[in-house]
Scaffold this motif. Structure first.
Motif, PDB file in Angstrom:
ATOM      1  N   GLU A  44      -2.418   8.315 -14.195  1.00  0.00           N
ATOM      2  CA  GLU A  44      -1.461   8.163 -13.093  1.00  0.00           C
ATOM      3  C   GLU A  44      -2.212   8.018 -11.778  1.00  0.00           C
ATOM      4  OE1 GLU A  44       0.094  12.370 -11.419  1.00  0.00           O
ATOM      5  OE2 GLU A  44       0.861  11.842 -13.381  1.00  0.00           O
ATOM      6  N   VAL A  45      -1.590   7.313 -10.841  1.00  0.00           N
ATOM      7  CA  VAL A  45      -2.179   7.119  -9.518  1.00  0.00           C
ATOM      8  C   VAL A  45      -2.061   8.439  -8.763  1.00  0.00           C
ATOM      9  CG1 VAL A  45      -1.974   5.900  -7.320  1.00  0.00           C
ATOM     10  CG2 VAL A  45      -1.658   4.654  -9.471  1.00  0.00           C
ATOM     11  N   THR A  46      -3.214   8.981  -8.324  1.00  0.00           N
ATOM     12  CA  THR A  46      -3.204  10.241  -7.582  1.00  0.00           C
ATOM     13  C   THR A  46      -3.490  10.038  -6.102  1.00  0.00           C
ATOM     14  OG1 THR A  46      -5.504  10.603  -8.231  1.00  0.00           O
ATOM     15  CG2 THR A  46      -3.801  11.666  -9.566  1.00  0.00           C
ATOM     16  N   TYR A  47      -3.962   8.839  -5.736  1.00  0.00           N
ATOM     17  CA  TYR A  47      -4.177   8.503  -4.328  1.00  0.00           C
ATOM     18  C   TYR A  47      -3.965   7.011  -4.174  1.00  0.00           C
ATOM     19  CZ  TYR A  47      -6.326   7.686   0.174  1.00  0.00           C
ATOM     20  OH  TYR A  47      -6.542   7.295   1.469  1.00  0.00           O
ATOM     21  N   GLN A  48      -3.373   6.622  -3.045  1.00  0.00           N
ATOM     22  CA  GLN A  48      -3.102   5.205  -2.810  1.00  0.00           C
ATOM     23  C   GLN A  48      -3.227   4.894  -1.326  1.00  0.00           C
ATOM     24  OE1 GLN A  48       0.766   4.127  -4.249  1.00  0.00           O
ATOM     25  NE2 GLN A  48       1.077   2.703  -2.582  1.00  0.00           N
ATOM     26  N   PHE A  49      -3.936   3.807  -1.013  1.00  0.00           N
ATOM     27  CA  PHE A  49      -4.028   3.321   0.365  1.00  0.00           C
ATOM     28  C   PHE A  49      -3.828   1.820   0.353  1.00  0.00           C
ATOM     29  CE2 PHE A  49      -6.216   1.349   3.859  1.00  0.00           C
ATOM     30  CZ  PHE A  49      -5.714   2.061   4.926  1.00  0.00           C
ATOM     31  N   PRO A  50      -3.000   1.282   1.187  1.00  0.00           N
ATOM     32  CA  PRO A  50      -2.067   1.971   2.072  1.00  0.00           C
ATOM     33  C   PRO A  50      -0.862   2.461   1.296  1.00  0.00           C
ATOM     34  CG  PRO A  50      -1.794  -0.398   2.303  1.00  0.00           C
ATOM     35  CD  PRO A  50      -2.934  -0.178   1.346  1.00  0.00           C
ATOM     36  N   LYS A  51      -0.179   3.427   1.884  1.00  0.00           N
ATOM     37  CA  LYS A  51       1.062   3.936   1.290  1.00  0.00           C
ATOM     38  C   LYS A  51       2.152   2.892   1.486  1.00  0.00           C
ATOM     39  CE  LYS A  51       0.020   8.244   0.229  1.00  0.00           C
ATOM     40  NZ  LYS A  51      -0.053   8.658  -1.130  1.00  0.00           N
ATOM     41  N   LEU A  52       2.991   2.706   0.481  1.00  0.00           N
ATOM     42  CA  LEU A  52       4.112   1.773   0.592  1.00  0.00           C
ATOM     43  C   LEU A  52       5.328   2.564   1.060  1.00  0.00           C
ATOM     44  CD1 LEU A  52       3.571  -0.230  -2.695  1.00  0.00           C
ATOM     45  CD2 LEU A  52       2.790  -0.796  -0.413  1.00  0.00           C
ATOM     46  N   GLU A  53       5.821   2.234   2.257  1.00  0.00           N
ATOM     47  CA  GLU A  53       6.897   3.037   2.825  1.00  0.00           C
ATOM     48  C   GLU A  53       8.192   2.266   3.039  1.00  0.00           C
ATOM     49  OE1 GLU A  53       5.104   4.691   6.304  1.00  0.00           O
ATOM     50  OE2 GLU A  53       3.669   5.835   5.137  1.00  0.00           O
ATOM     51  N   ARG A  54       8.104   1.005   3.394  1.00  0.00           N
ATOM     52  CA  ARG A  54       9.325   0.243   3.687  1.00  0.00           C
ATOM     53  C   ARG A  54       9.873  -0.400   2.419  1.00  0.00           C
ATOM     54  NH1 ARG A  54       6.813  -3.774   7.373  1.00  0.00           N
ATOM     55  NH2 ARG A  54       5.038  -3.117   6.173  1.00  0.00           N
ATOM     56  N   PRO A  55      11.163  -0.289   2.165  1.00  0.00           N
ATOM     57  CA  PRO A  55      11.736  -0.852   0.931  1.00  0.00           C
ATOM     58  C   PRO A  55      12.055  -2.350   1.043  1.00  0.00           C
ATOM     59  CG  PRO A  55      13.402   0.365   2.127  1.00  0.00           C
ATOM     60  CD  PRO A  55      12.127   0.516   2.903  1.00  0.00           C
ATOM     61  N   THR A  56      11.048  -3.183   1.338  1.00  0.00           N
ATOM     62  CA  THR A  56      11.265  -4.629   1.376  1.00  0.00           C
ATOM     63  C   THR A  56      11.045  -5.203  -0.022  1.00  0.00           C
ATOM     64  OG1 THR A  56       8.948  -5.113   1.845  1.00  0.00           O
ATOM     65  CG2 THR A  56      10.396  -4.733   3.752  1.00  0.00           C
ATOM     66  N   LYS A  57      11.388  -6.459  -0.191  1.00  0.00           N
ATOM     67  CA  LYS A  57      11.206  -7.120  -1.491  1.00  0.00           C
ATOM     68  C   LYS A  57       9.726  -7.107  -1.880  1.00  0.00           C
ATOM     69  CE  LYS A  57      11.823 -11.409  -3.965  1.00  0.00           C
ATOM     70  NZ  LYS A  57      11.750 -12.836  -3.868  1.00  0.00           N
ATOM     71  N   GLN A  58       8.844  -7.402  -0.911  1.00  0.00           N
ATOM     72  CA  GLN A  58       7.405  -7.406  -1.196  1.00  0.00           C
ATOM     73  C   GLN A  58       6.918  -6.016  -1.604  1.00  0.00           C
ATOM     74  OE1 GLN A  58       8.642  -8.916   1.603  1.00  0.00           O
ATOM     75  NE2 GLN A  58       8.237 -11.052   1.094  1.00  0.00           N
ATOM     76  N   MET A  59       7.474  -4.982  -0.981  1.00  0.00           N
ATOM     77  CA  MET A  59       7.059  -3.625  -1.310  1.00  0.00           C
ATOM     78  C   MET A  59       7.530  -3.239  -2.717  1.00  0.00           C
ATOM     79  SD  MET A  59       5.234  -2.574   1.054  1.00  0.00           S
ATOM     80  CE  MET A  59       4.829  -3.155   2.680  1.00  0.00           C
ATOM     81  N   ARG A  60       8.727  -3.668  -3.096  1.00  0.00           N
ATOM     82  CA  ARG A  60       9.203  -3.376  -4.457  1.00  0.00           C
ATOM     83  C   ARG A  60       8.336  -4.089  -5.485  1.00  0.00           C
ATOM     84  NH1 ARG A  60      14.107  -3.619  -1.716  1.00  0.00           N
ATOM     85  NH2 ARG A  60      14.410  -5.813  -2.237  1.00  0.00           N
ATOM     86  N   GLU A  61       7.944  -5.335  -5.199  1.00  0.00           N
ATOM     87  CA  GLU A  61       7.062  -6.072  -6.109  1.00  0.00           C
ATOM     88  C   GLU A  61       5.706  -5.385  -6.189  1.00  0.00           C
ATOM     89  OE1 GLU A  61       7.051 -10.001  -4.483  1.00  0.00           O
ATOM     90  OE2 GLU A  61       9.045 -10.468  -5.266  1.00  0.00           O
ATOM     91  N   ALA A  62       5.215  -4.890  -5.063  1.00  0.00           N
ATOM     92  CA  ALA A  62       3.937  -4.188  -5.046  1.00  0.00           C
ATOM     93  C   ALA A  62       4.014  -2.909  -5.874  1.00  0.00           C
ATOM     94  CB  ALA A  62       3.528  -3.873  -3.607  1.00  0.00           C
TER      95      ALA A  62
END
Length: 138
Positions: A44-62
């Motif tokens: 499982e991912v325990t650290y991530q940069f950058p954090k995905l915060e905005r619920p845009t279409k690109q962020m959901r795909e990411a």
């Protein structure tokens, strides 16, 4: 097709051009976590940069892409047990999107600092650039 028509600029084209200039899209640390009531582990991912915060279409795909990364970092997760010594290794993989876009995963698996038996972690850089030598040095 959009790149061939420079007079037709869209927000989507500008986003694509901006993403192609980035050195990397994400940096993640993937660790093995013990399954409840079993003697096996799940990545499982325990650290991530950058954090995905905005619920845009690109962020959901990411987010969908990020869900696949742990499996590529530890395809053999069920075979691991804590160890005291481990020679680090470097490897890569490629994620192909539904639209044919490619992202490369550059990974280094190593044992985190500490004493006694422990599980390795994977440091993974996700990039649109196919530069294995560069990222293996980073």
């Amino acid at each position: 097709m959009l790149k061939r028509a420079p007079s037709y600029r869209t927000l989507e084209l500008e986003l694509i051009e901006w993403q192609e200039r980035e050195l990397f899209e994400y940096f993640v640390v993937v660790s093995l976590k013990k399954k409840p009531s079993k003697n096996t582990y799940l990545p499982e991912v325990t650290y991530q940069f950058p954090k995905l915060e905005r619920p845009t279409k690109q962020m959901r795909e990411a987010e969908e892409r990020l869900k696949a990364i742990p499996q590529f970092c530890f395809p053999d997760a069920k075979d691991w047990l804590p160890v005291s010594e481990y020679n680090s290794e470097t490897f890569s993989f490629m994620l192909t999107g539904e639209d044919g876009s490619r992202r490369f995963g550059y990974c280094r698996r190593l044992l985190p600092s500490g004493k006694g038996p422990r599980l390795p972690e994977v440091y993974c850089v996700i990039s649109r650039l196919g530069c294995f030598d560069l990222f293996s040095k980073v």
